[in-house]
Enzyme design. Sequence first.
Site, PDB file in Angstrom:
ATOM      1  N   GLU A  88     -67.041 -49.247   4.313  1.00 30.23           N
ATOM      2  CA  GLU A  88     -67.163 -48.845   5.723  1.00 30.23           C
ATOM      3  C   GLU A  88     -68.229 -47.768   5.867  1.00 30.23           C
ATOM      4  O   GLU A  88     -68.842 -47.347   4.874  1.00 30.23           O
ATOM      5  CB  GLU A  88     -65.808 -48.350   6.254  1.00 30.23           C
ATOM      6  CG  GLU A  88     -65.227 -47.176   5.502  1.00 30.23           C
ATOM      7  CD  GLU A  88     -63.839 -46.772   6.008  1.00 30.23           C
ATOM      8  OE1 GLU A  88     -63.507 -47.028   7.172  1.00 30.23           O
ATOM      9  OE2 GLU A  88     -63.093 -46.170   5.213  1.00 30.23           O
ATOM     10  N   LYS A 131     -55.312 -41.502   7.476  1.00 29.47           N
ATOM     11  CA  LYS A 131     -56.326 -40.661   8.129  1.00 29.47           C
ATOM     12  C   LYS A 131     -55.938 -39.199   7.894  1.00 29.47           C
ATOM     13  O   LYS A 131     -55.343 -38.545   8.747  1.00 29.47           O
ATOM     14  CB  LYS A 131     -56.398 -41.015   9.620  1.00 29.47           C
ATOM     15  CG  LYS A 131     -57.729 -40.688  10.249  1.00 29.47           C
ATOM     16  CD  LYS A 131     -57.888 -41.403  11.562  1.00 29.47           C
ATOM     17  CE  LYS A 131     -58.971 -40.807  12.407  1.00 29.47           C
ATOM     18  NZ  LYS A 131     -60.295 -40.749  11.829  1.00 29.47           N
ATOM     19  N   ARG A 181     -50.642 -44.856  14.458  1.00 30.26           N
ATOM     20  CA  ARG A 181     -51.383 -44.633  13.204  1.00 30.26           C
ATOM     21  C   ARG A 181     -51.191 -43.198  12.711  1.00 30.26           C
ATOM     22  O   ARG A 181     -51.054 -42.957  11.510  1.00 30.26           O
ATOM     23  CB  ARG A 181     -52.870 -44.957  13.402  1.00 30.26           C
ATOM     24  CG  ARG A 181     -53.641 -44.936  12.096  1.00 30.26           C
ATOM     25  CD  ARG A 181     -55.047 -45.480  12.231  1.00 30.26           C
ATOM     26  NE  ARG A 181     -55.880 -44.612  13.058  1.00 30.26           N
ATOM     27  CZ  ARG A 181     -57.134 -44.893  13.396  1.00 30.26           C
ATOM     28  NH1 ARG A 181     -57.685 -46.022  12.994  1.00 30.26           N
ATOM     29  NH2 ARG A 181     -57.827 -44.064  14.141  1.00 30.26           N
TER      30      ARG A 181
HETATM   31  N1  PLP Z   1     -63.391 -45.426   9.238  1.00 26.50           N
HETATM   32  C1  PLP Z   1     -63.273 -44.099   9.124  1.00 26.50           C
HETATM   33  C2  PLP Z   1     -63.411 -43.484   7.787  1.00 26.50           C
HETATM   34  C3  PLP Z   1     -63.030 -43.304  10.250  1.00 26.50           C
HETATM   35  O1  PLP Z   1     -62.905 -41.980  10.146  1.00 26.50           O
HETATM   36  C4  PLP Z   1     -62.944 -43.925  11.519  1.00 26.50           C
HETATM   37  C5  PLP Z   1     -62.714 -43.132  12.728  1.00 26.50           C
HETATM   38  O2  PLP Z   1     -61.633 -42.749  13.014  1.00 26.50           O
HETATM   39  C6  PLP Z   1     -63.067 -45.316  11.597  1.00 26.50           C
HETATM   40  C7  PLP Z   1     -63.291 -46.030  10.432  1.00 26.50           C
HETATM   41  C8  PLP Z   1     -62.944 -46.017  12.899  1.00 26.50           C
HETATM   42  O3  PLP Z   1     -61.610 -46.040  13.327  1.00 26.50           O
HETATM   43  P1  PLP Z   1     -61.244 -46.080  14.864  1.00 26.50           P
HETATM   44  O4  PLP Z   1     -61.898 -47.292  15.429  1.00 26.50           O
HETATM   45  O5  PLP Z   1     -59.763 -46.191  14.875  1.00 26.50           O
HETATM   46  O6  PLP Z   1     -61.740 -44.828  15.468  1.00 26.50           O
END
Ligand code: PLP
Length: 299
Positions: free
Chosen positions: A192, A159, A60
């Site tokens: 989210e 990200k 990712r």
């Molecule tokens: N959504 C956002 C905006 C995030 O910053 C994160 C954390 O990284 C997540 C969702 C959850 O993603 P993950 O399960 O890969 O940590």
Amino acid sequence: MGGQSEKEGELLIYINGALVPKSEAKISVFDHGLLYGDGVFEGIRAYGGKVFRLEEHIDRLYESAHCIWLKIPMTKEEMQQAILQTLRANCFKDAYIRVVVTRGVGDLGLDPWRCSNPSVIIIADRIEVFPSEFYERGIEAIIVSTRRNSPQALNPAIKSLNYLNNIFAKIEAKVAGKQEAIMLTIDGYVAEGSGENIFIVKNGCLHTPPAYMGILRGITRGVVMELACRFNIPAYETVLTARDLYTADECFLTGTGAEIVPIVAIDGRPIGDGKPGRITRQLMEAFRELTLNEGTPIY
Ligand code: PLP
């Protein structure tokens, strides 16, 4: 939990190939990661001497970098070794790992082509988990007025170091005295949390917003989908409204930092019976077990 570096008990931070004590771990004020939030990052966890879903996180990271036209100056294999080396240097078995790749040092203009060398930073530190009562009793959330970034403007699937959208949401929740924020899309559908994905349980089925709504495709979200499959819990990507949240039987958030955390009230309305639900608890337990049983060995 480990966490002591050999040098004066200070954490060792990886910066561009060198492991340096925390007090000396510094980057230039001309780094575009600082000046413009121009860069990408990952948050990764290590449990009991193993790094959970390391390859997925690295994939990712490289995808995020590719989307912002940033070439990470090392291979994925080298990145994996650098992460493991940082954990070993600090004697960590359980840790939260932050990998940051910035555009690097440039001038005061926006032009990323004036930044020749991306900076690669790896910080491993003790885990900052939510207090245990959050998991036992659940948390309260509000739907905030700040809408999630539109994918047409800055795709939340990337990200990137631009987290102000999420920080606004977190501020709104804190000002309202609640633990978490739920963000809607520009069109008013559920997106989210501020740093987590969201799920509901309705009539024995799991529902989570589809990735195309403009969310981060969470790795924990993916793990929860896998666990649902294992337990024969039907799981769907569903376009959800605020009403769907209010009338859910159960609700929870997922993320690398938060893991699985039950939500027991949204905008003051109790969710289900106002306690963490059965399916949520089943998934929390299975998730904990998985984190201890799989992963890339550090030592
Ligand atoms: N959504 C956002 C905006 C995030 O910053 C994160 C954390 O990284 C997540 C969702 C959850 O993603 P993950 O399960 O890969 O940590």
